[in-house]
Design an enzyme around this catalytic site. Sequence first.
Site, PDB file in Angstrom:
ATOM      1  N   HIS A   1     -21.313  36.213 -98.488  1.00 20.93           N
ATOM      2  CA  HIS A   1     -21.148  36.859 -97.190  1.00 20.93           C
ATOM      3  C   HIS A   1     -20.916  35.832 -96.098  1.00 20.93           C
ATOM      4  O   HIS A   1     -21.629  34.841 -96.006  1.00 20.93           O
ATOM      5  CB  HIS A   1     -22.400  37.674 -96.870  1.00 20.93           C
ATOM      6  CG  HIS A   1     -22.332  38.377 -95.559  1.00 20.93           C
ATOM      7  ND1 HIS A   1     -21.407  39.362 -95.299  1.00 20.93           N
ATOM      8  CD2 HIS A   1     -23.043  38.231 -94.428  1.00 20.93           C
ATOM      9  CE1 HIS A   1     -21.564  39.782 -94.062  1.00 20.93           C
ATOM     10  NE2 HIS A   1     -22.543  39.117 -93.513  1.00 20.93           N
TER      11      HIS A   1
ATOM     12  N   TYR B   1     -22.203  47.451 -84.555  1.00 21.13           N
ATOM     13  CA  TYR B   1     -23.258  47.389 -85.572  1.00 21.13           C
ATOM     14  C   TYR B   1     -24.267  48.464 -85.202  1.00 21.13           C
ATOM     15  O   TYR B   1     -24.847  48.413 -84.122  1.00 21.13           O
ATOM     16  CB  TYR B   1     -23.930  46.014 -85.564  1.00 21.13           C
ATOM     17  CG  TYR B   1     -23.168  44.966 -86.340  1.00 21.13           C
ATOM     18  CD1 TYR B   1     -23.619  44.562 -87.594  1.00 21.13           C
ATOM     19  CD2 TYR B   1     -22.022  44.381 -85.829  1.00 21.13           C
ATOM     20  CE1 TYR B   1     -22.934  43.603 -88.320  1.00 21.13           C
ATOM     21  CE2 TYR B   1     -21.326  43.421 -86.548  1.00 21.13           C
ATOM     22  CZ  TYR B   1     -21.788  43.041 -87.791  1.00 21.13           C
ATOM     23  OH  TYR B   1     -21.103  42.092 -88.510  1.00 21.13           O
TER      24      TYR B   1
END
Length: 460
Positions: free
Chosen positions: A408, A217
Amino acid sequence: MMLRTVFIACVVGCVLAKNVKQSTNPSLRNSTTGETDVLYRHEVLRADIYEVAWTVDFSKEEISFSVSAKTKGFVGFGISYTGSMQYSDIVIGGVFDNGTTYFADWHGDTSTANGFPIRDAHQDWFLDEAIENATHTNLVFHRLLNTCDNEDIAITNDTFKIIWSYGNTDQISYHGDNRGALAVNLLDPPSEAHDLSKYTLWRVAYPLDLPAEDTTYWCTYFKGPKLDKKHHYVGFNIFLNGSSSHQHTHHADLYKCTPPNGENIDEFFSKHVGYGYDCYFSKEYHPVEHCQLFESQWSIGGKVTMFPENTGVPIGEEETEYYMTEIHYDNPKKLAGVKVHSGMEMYYTDQLREQDAGFLQVGVMTAKSYSLTVPPNSQEFVVSSHCPSECTSNIPKEGVNAFVYLLHSHLSGRKERVRHFRGNEELPFLANDEHYDFNYQNNRHFRTELKLLPGDHLTL
Ligand SMILES: *[C@@H]1O[C@H](CO)[C@@H](O)[C@H](O)[C@H]1NC(C)=O
Ligand SMILES: *[C@@H]1O[C@H](CO)[C@@H](O)[C@H](O)[C@H]1NC(C)=O
Ligand SMILES: *[C@@H]1O[C@H](CO)[C@@H](O)[C@H](O)[C@H]1NC(C)=O
Ligand SMILES: *[C@@H]1O[C@H](CO)[C@@H](O)[C@H](O)[C@H]1NC(C)=O
Ligand SMILES: *[C@@H]1O[C@H](CO)[C@@H](O)[C@H](O)[C@H]1NC(C)=O
């Protein structure tokens, strides 16, 4: 309320909302009749080889497909939850050399992953046309959305995979490499084609030497575009420069930054502009916790997302604005030396639109906490979270209209549903996907905008 950890499953539903009267997605309007209950979609499944177009007639609860394949042999087409033929619903058809057509309703063998399909006892897909020319076979066929045959799959709002194949002859046999699968939401309105050239493009991207890690990330900081007054951004897209960016970018988010109370915004953020950091494991400090205001998300399989014509999200209201992209990269083979260059593209205009849009997120907050922990060996573990009436109490009195949503969750997520309550009544589900796919998290447009009123209770 967005996810802040890579380890545990997280569930967030996201809705873009505005407060005008409801309208129907214009792409659903039949330009001849003005009716709104027919949807038209088109997908290229393999360039120059295989294409499909489909129309859904919601009043007749019927779907019609038109496929074109570069072959004079048989053409296979089907829908599946996984992309595999197992448990799939299939049709196979074509035109013999003597001009006779053939077509039948089949289903995948449930006992093996990709065994030879089995002809349905009850035939529920109907051939309307089969045409073969020197190079191509075109088939047009239709069926009910729900055929009530347990050898077929009911077509719903769930995430499906279109599976396709063809043969070089009319002898129905193993297709070899002449096959593929594409994730789609069959009943969703299309991403509309827009003339993007009338907007200004603001691109935020960062070239990165991808770490040799399974998952990265990466958080990068940017200054907002230099604007002297409020503008609207009216759509967004992913930016992927080069094939390794295409291959390794899983999803990308844009957040707006807000400095802590009493801090000067430029002093606080400017030193991070142009720099990128590992979002969660950086040894150096970076202000990720001050960049939490969600602006947009693109996920693998997604296309450009445009807002309704009278709607925009404000940008440039403050003299200086700072933003952060958070990009999730996959590198399952832990390759070293991969260069990626990905980011977001925002389309904005100074022609302010009638309505401001914003975001509403519903879900379980996992940021820096273990509030969402799935016990080992759990079966069908249900996670629920609420946005109770207090949480929607400052929605304007006349309500807001939601026009797009995104479900999500991380790898453990299997199904997601957003329930909608008003007073003592439950309204239709805001969203429901019984076959959520981590690798296909699309911004999904509602067919008709959905009204949310102050006091409504949403449950994910
Ligand atoms: C629109 O309606 C007309 C008249 O009923 C019909 O012929 C045409 O096929 C429709 N268009 C679509 C895209 O369904
Ligand atoms: C056309 O060819 C197919 C396949 O060889 C055969 O089964 C069918 O009977 C033929 N039809 C006619 C009208 O000759
Ligand atoms: C055959 O059909 C395909 C698909 O409809 C089309 O693109 C192609 O031009 C056609 N070829 C000829 C020779 O008509
Ligand atoms: C894409 O990458 C190439 C090669 O690194 C670079 O020259 C080009 O400027 C990049 N494109 C954009 C739009 O940034
Ligand atoms: C599918 O979603 C649409 C909203 O986009 C909704 O109107 C419709 O009722 C849903 N269908 C089912 C079967 O849940």
